[in-house]
Design a protein around this motif. Structure first.
Motif, PDB file in Angstrom:
ATOM      1  N   ILE B 253       0.947  -1.225  -0.059  1.00 21.70           N
ATOM      2  CA  ILE B 253       0.016  -0.120   0.059  1.00 21.70           C
ATOM      3  C   ILE B 253       1.108   1.364  -0.005  1.00 21.70           C
ATOM      4  CG2 ILE B 253      -1.706   1.324   1.405  1.00 21.70           C
ATOM      5  CD1 ILE B 253      -2.581  -1.439   2.527  1.00 21.70           C
ATOM      6  N   ARG B 257       2.340   0.975  -3.921  1.00 23.57           N
ATOM      7  CA  ARG B 257       1.215   1.344  -4.473  1.00 23.57           C
ATOM      8  C   ARG B 257       0.679   0.471  -5.419  1.00 23.57           C
ATOM      9  NH1 ARG B 257       0.628   6.538  -2.456  1.00 23.57           N
ATOM     10  NH2 ARG B 257       2.510   7.329  -1.802  1.00 23.57           N
ATOM     11  N   THR B 259      -1.805  -1.691  -4.113  1.00 26.74           N
ATOM     12  CA  THR B 259      -3.058  -1.970  -3.271  1.00 26.74           C
ATOM     13  C   THR B 259      -3.711  -0.747  -2.857  1.00 26.74           C
ATOM     14  OG1 THR B 259      -1.858  -4.296  -2.386  1.00 26.74           O
ATOM     15  CG2 THR B 259      -3.993  -3.222  -1.286  1.00 26.74           C
ATOM     16  N   ARG B 261      -5.327   1.949  -0.652  1.00 28.78           N
ATOM     17  CA  ARG B 261      -5.216   2.416   0.707  1.00 28.78           C
ATOM     18  C   ARG B 261      -6.509   1.776   1.484  1.00 28.78           C
ATOM     19  NH1 ARG B 261      -1.819   5.563   3.520  1.00 28.78           N
ATOM     20  NH2 ARG B 261      -2.450   6.448   5.220  1.00 28.78           N
TER      21      ARG B 261
END
Lengths: 288, 439, 293
Positions: B253, B257, B259, B261
């Motif tokens: 996350i 980046r 996945t 948030r």
């Protein structure tokens, strides 16, 4: 007064007293008994005295959940009451439009809480693309309401307001209906403004329904499980883990029922204190 | 006519109507022997699993005249708790199904009967050798007593979209390690409509602490250190291996980046919905959800869904295949224990296992079932894949340890790391303490 | 018809006879109503729309507000799964609960509102106290208790529990409502030889319709939608209520939005119908309360 008259109130109260004593106070006493024991996996292991209470009241998670509950309940109570009152006043008249609107406002209250919160989560979720329809045009397409502790709490409060304003509306509407319309007309003839009439006639005559609504909503919000369980799951980072959610997890997921019951009794005591404060406030500002 | 008298009459009538089923049930219980079973399946419904169960009941009742099986379908999430509550008030069903997550609850109470003399000791010798994962039975053995019998096995595996892999030039071999998964996820994360937000994410996660499921952080930890518990169910979570796995998950996350948030607020169900919506290229999902994802796949071809092994930390060692699923438990105080045990045997013998696989579409737990010709058919490829994984890297959680909420502890730790509230080490220390408190 | 309502009517007629401001006022009114309706209904209409989509379109991204190819398959499934029986159970249980709470609640509320007796204050406080107990904490002891009484897995057991949980609130609501009624009429009835029970039945209850309706609605919504108590206290299909049946769509093999939403939409219909049917009594309170003025 005849002798029968003396017993009359007790005869009227008997069914309620029997029912509450067996099905609420009975289990409550067993719950108090549990809270003094180490109850693991639904089985009583050993008497531990006040240890469960000690443990609960020193746990940072529980203290956090008490704070979360306070913030949520206060926010939800104020918003729900104000919106509910506004709706009651707005929909007071008996036209066809107002009656239809009352039914409309009641729908969120009537749908199962579980499903209502699931639908709201769907709407709030950025990834589902629905919240983007509203937030996108505002330039906030990349905002995830549920992923941030502050906005997640706001969403939780919104859920409460969305569902329960209708309850406040109905309660207050029933009260408004008992105000003789003549009073308002007379005041209007005397040249009282709408605000004056609201302050001098509506509010004083609605004291009892207002108190009942506030007390009921307060207890409801402090004890609510479904909203945080479904909408936020207590997250992110325990930001919305209310005390009843914590209690539920202790009892039914961690399987430490003794601690769960100790916490339940703490919540119970807190409820009583809050209601007491509320009633005192009302008593101080005028007769109930 | 008065209101009160009317109300009384209505109340009396209603009370009679409401009390009826209890009376009827008493009467029904008089028939020879009725074994009551709680399960989440409803044999009167249409569906492969339901039909399999129905056939088993029919064949059992035919072979055992005088014994009837009554199924009372239950909400699956509360089955374990209600069984123990029923035991406490001497009112449990004769047989209860329990999911792996709730075995800790059952095995720590005295609710379950010992099935060793009644079932396991009656087995022919080749039965044990036929088991794909012999350790499965050991995890249900406490002090020499076998307290539960596996009926349906399920596990968590990596689900991937073949079409997105092909577009990004990713192959199955790239997904053998967690490191490789990150590289692939980056390639597959794309913004297709140009709004600056990815609408296909490389890796999906559901990290809420309610309706949670298995995550890479747990699998990474189990893979690296062999399990989550030491002797006597002592939690082993605040470890260097777990820190590596948790950091890997949070990085999806925060750093890579790949996945969204919002994963910190999503349940496992939410994440699976998004996978079905075509939003993710990869995700760790229970193999039991394969069918549902295919059925609800929106905007992509369901045949592009593939299932593969959990990644490992190095290419030579595959990740763990943690076996969960459903188990049958006989109530210890059942007056019909013998009949109940006989039906449990009937639901778990090779003939039943064949039915669970076909039409039940369950992963075979026996070598002999896996070797059947119909398992070679293309439609059974996902089942075969998982069964083979059982054989290679199958492992199970120790039944007596209470890990029902340990996945949620990992999720909370991930949330806190992603939100910047705690360091990885602190978050894991807290997770370890939470799991330890439940033992 | 009372004098005040005559005045009210003529006032209303007067207002509608004024041409210039009315149009704008009507516009504002409907604009506000529109906003309220949007907030209240959007999530539910979204649920309705989704319940009409085929299973493989429900999760579609980007979402479509309206179904492209509407289908009733999920509704058919819900009823195919035996919804009618579960709805009947829910109707029986909720109906009995509403009757029991209103009956017992009116008796108790009346006693508290109109009798001065020793222990009244304590009972009032106890009523609020009982209301404040978190129900979730009672589940496990209650299960044991009901089992011992042979009421586990019966509809009667559910009715008794729901009644016990909702009775304090209803007592409170009705107590509050009875207190707002003018005591003079009751006194007159008593002088005419009515017993307290007859006074309650013939004078107080007919005047309290808005309060009774509000309380009934409140209890109905609780009993109709309760999941937690029902799932704990019942286990056979014969006693399964609709919310528990709905929960079955959150299954081990996946969350089935289609039937889940279809069932939820179906479950709203009966209560909305009840509410619309009860509206009449809700309005009649206007003349009922007019007695005082």
């Amino acid at each position: 007064m005849r002798r029968a008259e003396l017993w009359m109130p007790w005869r009227l109260l008997a069914p309620a007293i029997v029912l509450e004593a067996t099905l609420v106070l009975g289990p409550l006493l067993i719950g108090i008994w549990y809270s003094l024991h180490n109850v693991r996996f639904f089985q009583i292991r050993a008497y531990v005295g006040w240890a469960n209470y000690q443990r609960i009241l020193t746990s940072p998670d529980v203290l956090n959940s008490l704070w979360v509950t306070f913030v949520f309940s206060l926010g939800a109570l104020v918003l729900t009451f104000v919106v509910g009152f506004a709706l009651a006043l707005w929909l007071e008249r008996d036209g066809r439009g107002a009656t239809a609107m009352r039914a409309v406002v009641l729908v969120p209250y009537m749908i199962a809480m579980l499903v209502g919160s699931m639908l709201l989560k769907w709407v709030f979720a950025q990834e589902s693309g629905l919240s983007g329809m509203v937030l996108g045009p505002l330039g906030m397409g990349d905002v995830s309401i549920l992923a941030d502790p502050g906005t997640a709490m706001a969403a939780l409060v919104f859920n409460a307001m969305w569902r329960d304003s209708a309850f406040a509306m109905i309660m207050l509407l029933a009260g408004l209906k008992s105000i003789p319309p003549g009073l308002h007309l007379a005041a209007r003839v005397d040249g009282a403004s709408a605000w004056m009439r609201f302050r001098r006639i509506t509010l004083p005559l609605l004291r009892v329904p207002i108190v009942i609504t506030l007390v009921r909503l307060l207890i409801h919000f402090v004890n609510i499980l479904t909203f945080p369980l479904i909408l936020t799951g207590g997250g992110p980072g325990n930001a919305t883990e209310t005390v009843v959610l914590k209690m539920f997890r202790l009892g039914f997921q961690d399987h430490v029922l003794g601690q769960a019951n100790a916490l339940a009794l703490v919540v119970f005591a807190a409820n009583l204190a809050l209601v007491g404060v509320l009633l005192l406030l009302f008593r101080r500002t005028g007769r109930l | 006519m008065t209101i009160v008298i009317d109300r009384r009459a209505v109340l009396a009538g209603a009370a009679t109507a409401l009390a009826m089923p209890a009376v009827l049930r008493e009467a029904r219980a008089q028939s020879p022997v009725t074994v009551t079973m709680w399960t989440f399946l409803d044999p009167t419904k249409d569906g492969g699993r339901e039909r399999a169960l129905k056939q088993m009941i029919e064949s059992f009742e035919a072979a055992n005249p005088g014994v009837r099986i009554r199924v009372e379908p239950q909400v699956w999430t509360t089955l374990g708790e209600k069984f123990v509550l029923g035991h406490n008030s001497r009112n449990a069903p004769d047989i209860g199904w329990v999911n792996a997550e709730n075995l800790g609850l059952i095995l720590n109470t005295e609710a379950a009967a010992d099935l060793k003399p009644l079932v396991v000791d009656q087995w022919p010798a080749e039965r044990r050798r036929d088991m794909l994962v012999p350790s499965l039975l050991e995890s249900m053995t406490v002090g020499g007593k076998v307290l539960a019998m596996p009926i349906m096995a399920a596990t968590w595996a990596l689900m991937v979209r073949r079409d997105l892999m092909a577009q990004a030039g990713v192959t199955m071999d790239d997904l053998k390690t967690w490191g490789g998964v990150v590289v692939a996820a980056k390639k597959m994360t794309r913004d297709t409509n140009g709004d600056g937000q990815p609408d296909v994410w490389g890796f999906g996660l559901g990290l809420a602490t309610e309706r949670f499921s298995m995550t890479p952080a747990v699998l990474g930890t189990v893979g690296a250190q062999g399990g989550l518990f030491g002797d006597g169910c002592k939690a082993r979570i605040a470890t260097a291996d777990a820190a590596k796995a948790l950091q890997w998950q949070a990085d999806l996350i925060t750093t890579h980046r790949v996945t969204p948030r919002e994963a910190v607020a999503m349940t496992s169900d939410d994440a699976i919905d998004q996978f079905a919506a075509g939003r993710y290229a990869m995700q760790i999902v229970a193999n039991s959800r394969f069918e549902q994802i295919q059925r609800t796949a929106a905007g992509w071809n369901k045949d592009d869904l593939a299932i593969t092994a959990v990644p490992g930390w190095s290419a030579d060692k595959p990740g763990p295949t943690v076996i969960a699923g459903w188990y049958a438990v006989a109530w210890r105080n059942s007056p019909r224990l013998r009949e109940a045990a006989r039906f449990i045997e009937h639901m778990t013998n090779p003939a039943a296992m064949a039915l669970w696989s076909n039409p039940g579409t369950q992963v075979p737990m026996m070598r002999s079932i896996l070797a059947r010709p119909e398992m070679a058919e293309p439609r059974n490829a996902p089942l075969r894949t998982v069964a083979e994984l059982f054989g290679v890297s199958g492992t199970s959680m120790p039944g007596q340890c209470n890990w029902a909420r340990t996945f949620a502890d990992f999720n909370l730790a991930t949330q806190q790391v992603v939100l910047g509230q705690r360091t990885v080490a602190d978050a894991l220390k807290q997770a370890e303490a939470a799991t330890q408190d439940r033992q | 018809m009372t004098a005040s309502s005559v005045i009210l009517r003529s006032a209303a007629r007067e207002r509608s006879a004024l041409p210039p401001g009315v149009g704008r006022r009507l516009l504002v009114r409907w604009a506000v109503n529109g906003i309220i309706a949007t907030f209240a209904l959007f999530p539910i209409l979204w649920g309705l729309s989704s319940s009409l989509k085929p299973a493989d379109r429900i999760m579609e991204f980007p979402p479509r507000l309206l179904p492209q190819t509407p289908t009733l398959e999920h509704y058919a499934r819900v009823f195919g799964d035996g919804a009618s029986g579960y709805i009947l159970n829910s109707i029986l249980v909720s109906g009995a609960t509403v009757l029991a709470t209103l009956g017992f609640g009116a008796l108790a509320g009346y006693a508290l509102a109109r009798f001065d007796f020793r222990g009244r204050g304590t009972l009032m406080a106890l009523t609020v106290a009982v209301m404040s107990i978190p129900v979730a904490s009672l589940l496990v002891p209650t299960f044991t208790l009901l089992s011992a009484a042979g009421l586990i897995d019966t509809r009667l057991g559910l009715v008794l529990l729901y009644t016990a949980y909702q009775l304090p609130v209803v007592i409170w609501m009705l107590y509050g409502y009875f207190r707002t009624l003018p005591v003079e009429i009751e006194n007159a009835a008593r002088i005419d030889g009515c017993t307290p029970l007859a006074t309650l039945r013939k004078v107080v209850l007919p005047l309290s319709k808005p309060g009774l309706v509000a309380a009934a609605l409140f209890v109905l919504v609780f009993a109709w939608n309760d999941f937690v108590v029902a799932v704990t206290m019942t286990s056979s299909e014969a006693t399964r209520t609709f919310p528990v049946a709905i929960y079955f769509y959150l299954g081990f093999y996946g969350r089935e939005w289609g039937p889940l939403l279809a069932a939820s939409i179906v479950s709203i219909v009966p209560i909305v119908a009840v509410f619309i049917a009860l509206q009449r009594h809700f309005m009649s309170g206007l003349t009922g309360g007019g007695v005082k003025g």
